[in-house]
Design a protein around this motif. Structure first.
Motif, short mmCIF file in Angstrom:
data_model
loop_
_atom_site.label_atom_id
_atom_site.label_comp_id
_atom_site.label_asym_id
_atom_site.label_seq_id
_atom_site.Cartn_x
_atom_site.Cartn_y
_atom_site.Cartn_z
N THR A 147 -1.98 79.06 39.78
CA THR A 147 -0.83 79.40 40.61
C THR A 147 -0.07 80.60 40.08
O THR A 147 -0.26 81.06 38.96
CB THR A 147 0.14 78.21 40.71
OG1 THR A 147 0.83 78.07 39.44
CG2 THR A 147 -0.59 76.92 41.02
N SER A 151 1.17 79.41 53.21
CA SER A 151 2.34 80.04 52.57
C SER A 151 3.18 80.72 53.65
O SER A 151 2.68 81.62 54.33
CB SER A 151 1.91 81.08 51.52
OG SER A 151 1.28 80.48 50.42
N THR A 180 -2.88 78.40 50.89
CA THR A 180 -1.76 79.20 50.41
C THR A 180 -2.27 80.57 49.98
O THR A 180 -3.48 80.80 49.89
CB THR A 180 -1.06 78.53 49.22
OG1 THR A 180 -1.97 78.53 48.11
CG2 THR A 180 -0.63 77.11 49.55
N CYS A 228 7.46 81.98 54.84
CA CYS A 228 8.79 82.30 54.32
C CYS A 228 9.90 82.03 55.33
O CYS A 228 11.03 82.47 55.14
CB CYS A 228 8.85 83.76 53.86
SG CYS A 228 8.78 84.96 55.19
N PHE A 261 7.32 83.52 50.09
CA PHE A 261 6.21 82.86 50.79
C PHE A 261 5.74 81.68 49.94
O PHE A 261 4.94 81.84 49.02
CB PHE A 261 5.07 83.86 51.04
CG PHE A 261 5.32 84.79 52.19
CD1 PHE A 261 4.82 84.51 53.44
CD2 PHE A 261 6.09 85.93 52.01
CE1 PHE A 261 5.06 85.37 54.51
CE2 PHE A 261 6.34 86.79 53.06
CZ PHE A 261 5.82 86.51 54.32
N VAL A 262 6.26 80.52 50.27
CA VAL A 262 6.01 79.31 49.47
C VAL A 262 5.19 78.31 50.30
O VAL A 262 5.09 78.44 51.52
CB VAL A 262 7.35 78.68 49.03
CG1 VAL A 262 8.10 79.64 48.11
CG2 VAL A 262 8.20 78.31 50.23
N PRO A 263 4.59 77.29 49.64
CA PRO A 263 3.77 76.34 50.38
C PRO A 263 4.54 75.60 51.47
O PRO A 263 5.67 75.16 51.26
CB PRO A 263 3.30 75.37 49.28
CG PRO A 263 3.34 76.18 48.03
CD PRO A 263 4.52 77.07 48.19
#
Length: 227
Positions: free
Chosen positions: A77, A185, A159, A187, A113-115
């Motif tokens: 990650t 992913s 992601t 945002c 941009f997160v899961p």
């Protein structure tokens, strides 16, 4: 890194998940992931080695990277190595020009941009992504519609880090007219990250969730695993 990962076979001729896991670890070591993560090589190995048992237990399946299907990926990650750095360590199959993050990501935006809730990570450092498809069946499909079909099938969109892992371990999967979006992913706006080829190198960019592209599918996986 082994040139033909789809040919990693066990004594009986079948796919050898343990050997494929070892290949992926060695590939990351060769690319310099331990140093990029601020770890020694042995520290890095100690971090990821417990996942070998997960690969052997849950990683059986078809391994046809040219067809866009692989049984598992070792994912490191952004908590370990920044996406900007991991993209630099990718290349189109058979070429050397390094991948890059497109400047359409304004400064600081990539971190947002997160899961999504459908893509909960089992571990913040490293884990396995299982039963992976690059999703060219969704070429020409609106990304939002593709993600809805993936959800109906009980699968999960990839992601950004998982897309980079697919490209890193199996560069054969990124080819002209069979590139892929990474709907796992987001945002909070209409942008959907995607990987495609630009000027002979992999590029991490984004497209609008309502705009279809004939050359851009939607990658997905069956699940994730960690120890």
């Amino acid at each position: 890194m082994k040139e033909n990962p789809g040919e990693v076979r066990g004594p009986g001729g079948g796919f050898d998940a343990g050997a494929e896991f070892d290949r992926q670890v060695e590939g990351l070591v060769e690319l310099g992931y331990p140093a990029a993560a601020g770890l020694g090589v042995q520290e890095f190995r100690s971090l990821v080695d417990p996942l070998r048992a997960v690969a052997e237990d849950r990683g059986a399946g078809e391994c046809f990277p040219e067809a866009g299907r692989v049984p598992f990926l070792l994912v490191v990650t952004r908590q370990m190595v920044p996406i900007e750095r991991t993209m630099e360590l990718t290349a189109v199959h058979g070429k050397k020009k390094p991948g890059f993050v497109d400047r359409s990501f304004e400064p600081g935006s990539l971190e947002r941009f997160v899961p999504v809730k459908e893509a909960v990570l089992p571990h913040q450092d490293a884990y396995l992504l299982l039963d992976v498809e690059r999703g060219e069946e969704f070429c020409g499909v609106v990304p939002g519609d593709a993600m809805a079909v993936i959800a109906e099938r009980g699968r999960t969109p990839l992601t950004v880090e998982e897309g980079v892992a697919l490209l890193t371990h199996f560069p054969q999967t990124l080819v002209k007219n069979k590139c892929f979006s990474l709907g796992g992913s987001r945002c909070g706006d209409r942008r959907v990250p995607a990987l495609w080829i630009s000027a002979g190198a992999p590029k991490l960019g984004w497209c609008w969730e309502g705009n279809p592209h004939t050359w851009l599918g939607m990658a997905s996986a069956g699940g994730r695993g960690a120890r």
